[in-house]
Design a protein around this motif. Structure first.
Motif, short mmCIF file in Angstrom:
data_model
loop_
_atom_site.label_atom_id
_atom_site.label_comp_id
_atom_site.label_asym_id
_atom_site.label_seq_id
_atom_site.Cartn_x
_atom_site.Cartn_y
_atom_site.Cartn_z
N TYR A 1 31.64 26.42 -43.69
CA TYR A 1 30.54 25.93 -44.51
C TYR A 1 30.68 26.54 -45.90
CZ TYR A 1 29.02 25.22 -39.72
OH TYR A 1 28.96 24.88 -38.40
N HIS B 1 20.79 22.58 -42.73
CA HIS B 1 21.63 23.74 -42.99
C HIS B 1 22.98 23.41 -43.62
CE1 HIS B 1 18.99 26.59 -41.03
NE2 HIS B 1 18.89 25.78 -39.99
N VAL B 2 23.44 22.19 -43.44
CA VAL B 2 24.78 21.86 -43.94
C VAL B 2 24.73 20.77 -45.03
CG1 VAL B 2 27.07 21.04 -43.34
CG2 VAL B 2 25.82 22.49 -41.74
N PHE C 1 39.23 24.15 -36.61
CA PHE C 1 39.73 22.91 -37.19
C PHE C 1 40.94 23.16 -38.08
CE2 PHE C 1 35.41 22.13 -36.06
CZ PHE C 1 35.32 20.79 -35.78
N ARG D 1 31.08 33.56 -30.51
CA ARG D 1 30.10 33.00 -29.58
C ARG D 1 30.45 33.23 -28.12
NH1 ARG D 1 30.25 27.32 -31.36
NH2 ARG D 1 30.13 27.07 -29.10
N LEU E 1 24.70 21.27 -49.47
CA LEU E 1 25.91 20.80 -50.14
C LEU E 1 25.61 19.63 -51.07
CD1 LEU E 1 28.43 21.06 -47.20
CD2 LEU E 1 28.27 22.51 -49.22
N ASP F 1 34.24 17.07 -41.08
CA ASP F 1 34.50 18.15 -40.12
C ASP F 1 33.35 19.16 -40.07
OD1 ASP F 1 36.87 17.03 -39.56
OD2 ASP F 1 38.14 18.63 -40.38
N LEU F 2 32.66 19.31 -41.21
CA LEU F 2 31.56 20.29 -41.24
C LEU F 2 30.45 19.87 -40.29
CD1 LEU F 2 31.27 21.08 -45.05
CD2 LEU F 2 32.38 22.40 -43.26
N ASN G 1 32.93 17.07 -46.35
CA ASN G 1 33.91 16.97 -45.28
C ASN G 1 33.23 16.71 -43.93
OD1 ASN G 1 35.88 17.37 -43.43
ND2 ASN G 1 36.55 19.36 -44.25
N GLU H 1 30.89 18.11 -37.63
CA GLU H 1 31.39 18.32 -36.27
C GLU H 1 31.35 19.80 -35.93
OE1 GLU H 1 35.24 16.44 -36.17
OE2 GLU H 1 34.30 14.47 -35.93
N ALA H 2 31.76 20.63 -36.90
CA ALA H 2 31.73 22.08 -36.66
C ALA H 2 30.30 22.52 -36.36
CB ALA H 2 32.27 22.83 -37.86
N ALA H 3 29.35 21.97 -37.11
CA ALA H 3 27.95 22.36 -36.91
C ALA H 3 27.44 21.88 -35.56
CB ALA H 3 27.08 21.82 -38.04
N SER H 4 27.87 20.68 -35.15
CA SER H 4 27.38 20.21 -33.86
C SER H 4 27.97 21.05 -32.73
CB SER H 4 27.66 18.72 -33.67
OG SER H 4 29.03 18.49 -33.56
N LEU H 5 29.21 21.53 -32.91
CA LEU H 5 29.77 22.43 -31.91
C LEU H 5 29.07 23.79 -31.96
CD1 LEU H 5 33.52 21.54 -32.34
CD2 LEU H 5 32.29 21.47 -30.19
N ASP H 6 28.60 24.15 -33.15
CA ASP H 6 27.88 25.41 -33.29
C ASP H 6 26.47 25.33 -32.71
OD1 ASP H 6 29.54 27.34 -34.28
OD2 ASP H 6 29.25 26.83 -36.38
#
Lengths: 363, 306
Positions: free
Chosen positions: A87, B218-219, A81, A150, B223, B200-201, B198, B203-208
């Protein structure tokens, strides 16, 4: 490793049509760059590939799977991004390991992979730190690391370098390119910076207003822009555009106040229908040079120097010809002073012509 | 012949005093110190003194040591009250946190009429406690209870439920009302916390590869922790020392079974007139609240230090 195919892809936010009938074929292992001004739909396209944005119509295939209805986590992709999206409460190690943990990898393998990737990126000493203890460049590396650890089928990059300062951006650009050569994973990269696009992309996709304007290798897009927008967007400083009238005086000429250029022989037949009409002549600053005595007079014009910008390796001259502003990029040896006149010459085969109505290139 | 004198020699005394940083600090702090001394320190010291004396209405009293505390401790109503206060605080806080979090997560999504719902949600918080608690009291009323009527008509019960006429039921009713009233504060505060995270976090987690629950666990939750701690501590303090709600809803009854420390202290100290004993009862709150505040400060300091 996989190809990505976008078929007639459309996206509408309520009434706003932001991506219009995009068709793209990203080849396996290719580094494809989507470039365009802000609001051109490039990020939205990327986010549809990621599954973060719903598709209004059309199809997206990753590998041989249709992924339209797959959630992001099942698409086997990783994304970097613009603001890194690390995180904040996790260490660098945990940030990189998160995706593997979610996919239930054995602990030992996670550790091996994270350490391997960290070494590859030169962040092996930062694994215990939290993101806020890192510099911008280091965060960027962690974000890239989180994506590559990954081993996904496709990497997606959403303006990953735009938060870095200029020097670091150049450095990371080179590193990304090296990394891609090494990992050989299909990558789609979004940027508004045409230099990034040119240097990174195996192929470049120029977008504007939701439409794909041109797809091609960087040099092809640079030297054979399909229309006036692409011509003006790619290249810095931008291409000069001059409105000229085509006239026939024993050969075709493109004329405007203070300038009369002979149309190169290979373009005569295509420009013949425009006789008496106005077309846009395009010439890149680097395709103009200081005229020598031996230059044919119908490729030379006189310009009034307004600003001299010496850059060391070259000099940018902002000049005026009649009512037009013309930028020329000349050798550092040229002695030009402002308010003086200078004679400039076209490199004839580098002249572009654009239809004034459709803005398409006349080739 | 005129001599030129430097100006600063003639500077007024006050200006010179204000140039002195220590003096200036003292001047600026004085109003706050005064207010704290008059409205916080004096009543507190007075309370402590009362708790150690046999003062009652019309009787200046004398020093009796810890006698008031011992008397309270051995009083069976006080024991119930003490226990009630913990039960009430514990469950009300848990419910407010769980429901408030759920509401905040819902309201953090985009939907039509979002603003309206957000505003409407604050209603229980805005209505004066006394008014809303009166409304609840009617709903729990032994004769006119609309809840009983509804449950009876839908066939879910065959005999009326003893909402406020049974001690245990009544305490749970109070917990329900407290939850209803305090939940908006949790929801709004947690929502504000959620909006600083944010997107984006997620979204990043869902991609993870994280599903909705994993993304929360976890996110979002880690926070949101600092905000949660603050709001929970605030709520514990307020709930533990709650007065209005019990006073209006049950008045401590039936048979003194739903008193909290604050209402019982009022009952003994003001209604009965035993000021010393009332002060002692209310002071039982002090160590508990002190501990809560200490934990919060320590946690926040650790966050800042990290």
């Amino acid at each position: 490793m996989a190809q990505v195919v976008l078929k007639d892809l459309n996206k509408k936010f309520d009434e706003v049509h932001v991506v219009k009938d995009v068709n793209l074929h990203v080849r396996d292992k290719e580094f494809l760059v989507l470039v365009g001004p802000s609001g051109c739909g490039k990020s939205t396209t990327l986010r549809m590939v990621a599954g973060l944005e719903e598709i209004t119509s059309g199809e997206i295939h990753i590998g041989d799977r249709l992924v339209n209805d797959l959630p992001p986590k099942d698409r086997d992709i990783a994304m970097v991004f613009q603001n890194y999206a690390l995180y904040p409460h996790m260490t660098v190690y945990d940030n990189m390991a998160f995706g593997l943990k979610m996919r239930k990898f054995p602990k030992a393998e996670i550790e091996t992979r994270v350490k391997e990737t960290a070494t590859l990126l030169g962040i092996q000493d930062l694994l215990k730190r939290k993101p806020r203890q890192l510099s911008g460049g280091q965060r960027q590396r962690v974000a890239v690391g989180r994506a590559i650890v990954r081993h996904p089928q496709v990497f997606l990059f959403d303006e990953p370098l735009s938060n870095l300062d200029a020097k670091l951006r150049v450095q990371m650009r080179v590193e990304l390119k090296r990394l891609h050569d090494r990992l050989e994973t299909t990558a789609i990269y979004v940027t508004h910076d045409q230099v990034e696009a040119m240097t990174l992309g195996d192929r470049v996709v120029v977008m504007k207003d939701g439409l794909v304007h041109q797809v091609g290798e960087p040099l092809e897009v640079y030297s054979k822009p399909r229309n006036k927008f692409v011509a003006g967007f790619i290249g810095s400083p931008a291409m000069n555009f001059i409105d000229t009238t085509i006239s026939d005086a024993g050969g075709l000429y493109a004329e405007t106040t203070g300038m009369r250029v002979k149309v190169p022989a290979d373009r005569v037949s295509r420009l013949a229908p425009y006789k008496g009409k106005t077309v846009t002549l395009g010439i890149r600053p680097e395709d103009l040079r200081e005229a020598a005595g031996s230059d044919p007079h119908d490729l030379v014009f006189e310009a009034l120097v307004e600003v001299v910008e010496p850059l060391g390796s070259e000099i940018l001259l902002d000049t005026t010809v009649g009512t037009h502003t013309v930028v020329a990029r000349v050798d550092p040896t040229v002695r030009a002073k402002h308010h003086q006149k200078i004679r400039l010459a076209f490199i004839p085969h580098r002249i572009h012509f654009f239809d004034n109505r459709t803005e398409e290139a006349i080739v | 012949m005129a001599l030129l004198r430097p100006r600063d020699v003639q500077q007024p005394v006050l200006a010179r005093l204000l140039d002195n940083e220590r003096a200036l600090a003292a001047v600026l702090l004085a109003p706050a110190v005064l207010i704290l001394a008059v409205f916080i320190a004096y009543p507190f010291v007075m309370g402590v003194w009362l708790s150690l004396s046999s003062t009652s209405v019309g009787n200046p009293g004398r020093f009796v040591g810890l006698q008031n505390f011992l008397k309270a401790w051995n009083d069976s109503i006080f024991q119930t009250t003490f226990q009630n206060t913990f039960v009430y605080t514990f469950w009300a806080t848990i419910f407010k946190l769980a429901l408030g979090m759920w509401l905040a997560l819902l309201l953090n999504r985009h939907f039509r009429g979002k603003r309206f719902v957000r505003a409407a949600m604050l209603l229980p918080f805005i209505i004066p406690t006394v008014l809303s608690t009166f409304a609840w009291r009617w709903m729990f009323d032994p004769t006119f209870s609309v809840l009983n009527w509804l449950l009876y008509r839908t066939g879910l019960i065959v005999t009326k439920l003893p909402f406020l006429s049974d001690g245990t039921w009544a305490l749970w009713c109070a917990i329900v009302v407290n939850t209803w009233r305090g939940m908006p504060f949790f929801a709004i505060t947690l929502l504000a916390g959620l909006q600083t995270i944010n997107p984006d976090l997620q979204e990043a987690a869902s991609l993870d590869g994280a599903n909705a629950w994993q993304r929360f666990w976890h996110v979002t939750w880690p926070l949101l922790k600092p905000v949660t701690i603050v709001v929970v501590v605030f709520s514990i303090i307020q709930t533990f020392s709650d007065f209005q709600l019990i006073y209006v809803l049950t008045g401590g009854g039936p048979a003194n079974s739903t008193h909290l420390l604050a209402t019982y202290a009022y009952q003994i100290g003001v209604a009965t007139g035993l000021l010393g004993e009332g002060a002692a009862i209310s002071l039982f709150m002090f160590p508990v609240l002190l501990a809560v505040v200490w934990i919060q400060l320590r946690y926040l300091r650790r966050l800042e230090g990290a």
